[in-house]
Motif scaffolding. Structure first.
Motif, mmCIF file in Angstrom:
data_model
loop_
_atom_site.group_PDB
_atom_site.id
_atom_site.type_symbol
_atom_site.label_atom_id
_atom_site.label_comp_id
_atom_site.label_asym_id
_atom_site.label_seq_id
_atom_site.Cartn_x
_atom_site.Cartn_y
_atom_site.Cartn_z
ATOM 1 N N TYR A 165 8.912 18.433 45.169
ATOM 2 C CA TYR A 165 9.594 19.113 44.060
ATOM 3 C C TYR A 165 9.480 20.636 44.196
ATOM 4 C CZ TYR A 165 9.647 14.582 41.628
ATOM 5 O OH TYR A 165 9.839 13.276 41.273
ATOM 6 N N VAL A 166 8.281 21.104 44.484
ATOM 7 C CA VAL A 166 8.036 22.543 44.587
ATOM 8 C C VAL A 166 8.888 23.150 45.702
ATOM 9 C CG1 VAL A 166 6.303 24.251 45.262
ATOM 10 C CG2 VAL A 166 5.742 22.532 43.537
ATOM 11 N N GLU A 167 8.874 22.513 46.859
ATOM 12 C CA GLU A 167 9.639 23.043 47.992
ATOM 13 C C GLU A 167 11.137 23.050 47.712
ATOM 14 O OE1 GLU A 167 8.708 20.930 51.567
ATOM 15 O OE2 GLU A 167 6.557 21.247 51.288
ATOM 16 N N SER A 168 11.661 21.963 47.182
ATOM 17 C CA SER A 168 13.112 21.892 46.985
ATOM 18 C C SER A 168 13.573 22.845 45.882
ATOM 19 C CB SER A 168 13.545 20.461 46.688
ATOM 20 O OG SER A 168 12.913 19.990 45.526
ATOM 21 N N ILE A 169 12.783 23.021 44.832
ATOM 22 C CA ILE A 169 13.164 23.967 43.784
ATOM 23 C C ILE A 169 13.054 25.401 44.299
ATOM 24 C CG2 ILE A 169 12.510 24.870 41.510
ATOM 25 C CD1 ILE A 169 11.854 21.962 40.729
ATOM 26 N N ALA A 170 12.065 25.679 45.139
ATOM 27 C CA ALA A 170 11.943 27.016 45.730
ATOM 28 C C ALA A 170 13.149 27.329 46.613
ATOM 29 C CB ALA A 170 10.650 27.129 46.527
ATOM 30 N N VAL A 171 13.584 26.357 47.397
ATOM 31 C CA VAL A 171 14.754 26.559 48.259
ATOM 32 C C VAL A 171 16.008 26.742 47.407
ATOM 33 C CG1 VAL A 171 16.258 25.409 49.937
ATOM 34 C CG2 VAL A 171 13.782 25.392 50.258
ATOM 35 N N MET A 172 16.137 25.943 46.348
ATOM 36 C CA MET A 172 17.299 26.059 45.461
ATOM 37 C C MET A 172 17.324 27.420 44.764
ATOM 38 S SD MET A 172 18.171 25.819 41.892
ATOM 39 C CE MET A 172 16.711 25.104 41.222
ATOM 40 N N PHE A 191 22.498 31.209 39.711
ATOM 41 C CA PHE A 191 22.589 30.182 38.676
ATOM 42 C C PHE A 191 23.886 30.303 37.883
ATOM 43 C CE2 PHE A 191 18.123 30.769 39.625
ATOM 44 C CZ PHE A 191 17.755 29.467 39.940
ATOM 45 N N GLY A 192 24.955 30.679 38.560
ATOM 46 C CA GLY A 192 26.270 30.728 37.946
ATOM 47 C C GLY A 192 26.477 31.833 36.932
ATOM 48 N N ASP A 193 25.567 32.777 36.867
ATOM 49 C CA ASP A 193 25.691 33.868 35.902
ATOM 50 C C ASP A 193 26.229 35.106 36.615
ATOM 51 O OD1 ASP A 193 25.341 35.949 34.036
ATOM 52 O OD2 ASP A 193 23.642 34.921 33.130
ATOM 53 N N PRO A 194 27.404 35.614 36.219
ATOM 54 C CA PRO A 194 27.968 36.782 36.904
ATOM 55 C C PRO A 194 27.157 38.056 36.685
ATOM 56 C CG PRO A 194 29.280 36.236 34.973
ATOM 57 C CD PRO A 194 28.265 35.144 35.130
ATOM 58 N N ASN A 195 26.294 38.086 35.678
ATOM 59 C CA ASN A 195 25.461 39.264 35.421
ATOM 60 C C ASN A 195 24.107 39.193 36.112
ATOM 61 O OD1 ASN A 195 27.337 40.553 33.698
ATOM 62 N ND2 ASN A 195 26.739 39.189 32.051
ATOM 63 N N ALA A 196 23.859 38.147 36.874
ATOM 64 C CA ALA A 196 22.565 37.976 37.542
ATOM 65 C C ALA A 196 22.678 38.318 39.021
ATOM 66 C CB ALA A 196 22.070 36.547 37.374
ATOM 67 N N ALA A 197 21.614 38.909 39.525
ATOM 68 C CA ALA A 197 21.520 39.162 40.966
ATOM 69 C C ALA A 197 20.878 37.940 41.620
ATOM 70 C CB ALA A 197 20.674 40.404 41.224
ATOM 71 N N PRO A 198 21.064 37.744 42.909
ATOM 72 C CA PRO A 198 20.407 36.616 43.576
ATOM 73 C C PRO A 198 18.882 36.701 43.439
ATOM 74 C CG PRO A 198 22.104 37.553 44.973
ATOM 75 C CD PRO A 198 21.950 38.474 43.801
ATOM 76 N N ASP A 206 19.300 23.598 33.646
ATOM 77 C CA ASP A 206 20.409 22.714 34.020
ATOM 78 C C ASP A 206 20.474 22.506 35.528
ATOM 79 O OD1 ASP A 206 21.042 22.528 31.338
ATOM 80 O OD2 ASP A 206 22.673 24.006 31.448
ATOM 81 N N ALA A 207 20.175 23.548 36.305
ATOM 82 C CA ALA A 207 20.198 23.422 37.768
ATOM 83 C C ALA A 207 19.105 22.465 38.246
ATOM 84 C CB ALA A 207 20.018 24.795 38.416
ATOM 85 N N ILE A 208 17.921 22.526 37.629
ATOM 86 C CA ILE A 208 16.845 21.607 38.017
ATOM 87 C C ILE A 208 17.176 20.183 37.584
ATOM 88 C CG2 ILE A 208 14.401 21.049 37.678
ATOM 89 C CD1 ILE A 208 13.899 24.080 37.409
#
Length: 194
Positions: A91-98, A104-111, A13-15
């Motif tokens: 595409y590769v650069e911008s997705i890597a930066v993102m 990704f909005g998940d409270p159980n996920a680490a950065p 969804d983020a992509i």
């Protein structure tokens, strides 16, 4: 739904939010020239895989799943020779930066950490005008039941939900006697002997 599948969908969804015209779906983590031939029918496209990784126990009783996320970008030449290469790199650069430090909005996920990106160079693909880029990173995701929350917090007996609202502090005036047995509005005179 599986927490891992839900996390993968959040990445997709983020992509899609970044590139609404891009065809973004999941794949199982392996691809060959037949997959690339099929994906080029939908260029530009991205395929997201969440690869398994060892889990570690947390003090909360949960498992920390160290997920390896791999995103493949496919594009092809359109208007000029090798112009797909420039778009694929974009595409590769911008997705890597993102992805960098994103939960990704998940409270159980680490950065997300250990972001790596590269272009796959292959003469056959280049001659066919196909550009392939890969972004890879690690995302830690806790899965399972948090035993600390079950043990150290209070839950409503009627529906089992966590109690998050507590009574507010109020000020009251009480009628309190001091040590001499007098109320706060009573006064007395004391005789002092010399």
């Amino acid at each position: 739904m599986s927490k891992i599948v839900d996390f993968r969908q959040r990445i997709i969804d983020a992509i899609k939010a970044m590139y609404p015209d891009m065809d973004v779906e999941w794949y199982d983590g392996l691809f060959d020239e037949h997959d690339i031939a099929e994906w080029t029918l939908k260029t530009p496209c991205a395929r997201v895989a969440v690869m398994n990784a060892p889990g570690e126990h947390e003090a909360t009783g949960e498992l920390n799943a160290r997920l390896r996320v791999v995103t493949v970008i496919i594009d092809e030449n359109r208007y000029a020779a090798l112009d797909g290469d420039a778009r694929a790199w974009e595409y590769v650069e911008s997705i890597a930066v993102m992805a960098n430090l994103n939960q990704f909005g998940d409270p159980n996920a680490a950065p997300a950490t250990n972001v790596k990106f590269r272009r796959i160079s292959q003469p056959v693909l280049r001659r066919e005008g196909v550009s392939v880029g890969v972004i890879e990173w690690e995302s830690d995701l806790t899965i399972g039941h948090n035993r600390v929350r079950e043990r150290d917090f209070f839950y409503r007996p009627d529906n089992g939900q966590l109690i998050t609202q507590v009574p507010r502090t109020t000020r009251t005036r009480g009628y309190v006697h001091n040590a001499a047995g007098l109320g706060d509005n009573e006064t007395t005179d004391f005789d002092v002997e010399e």
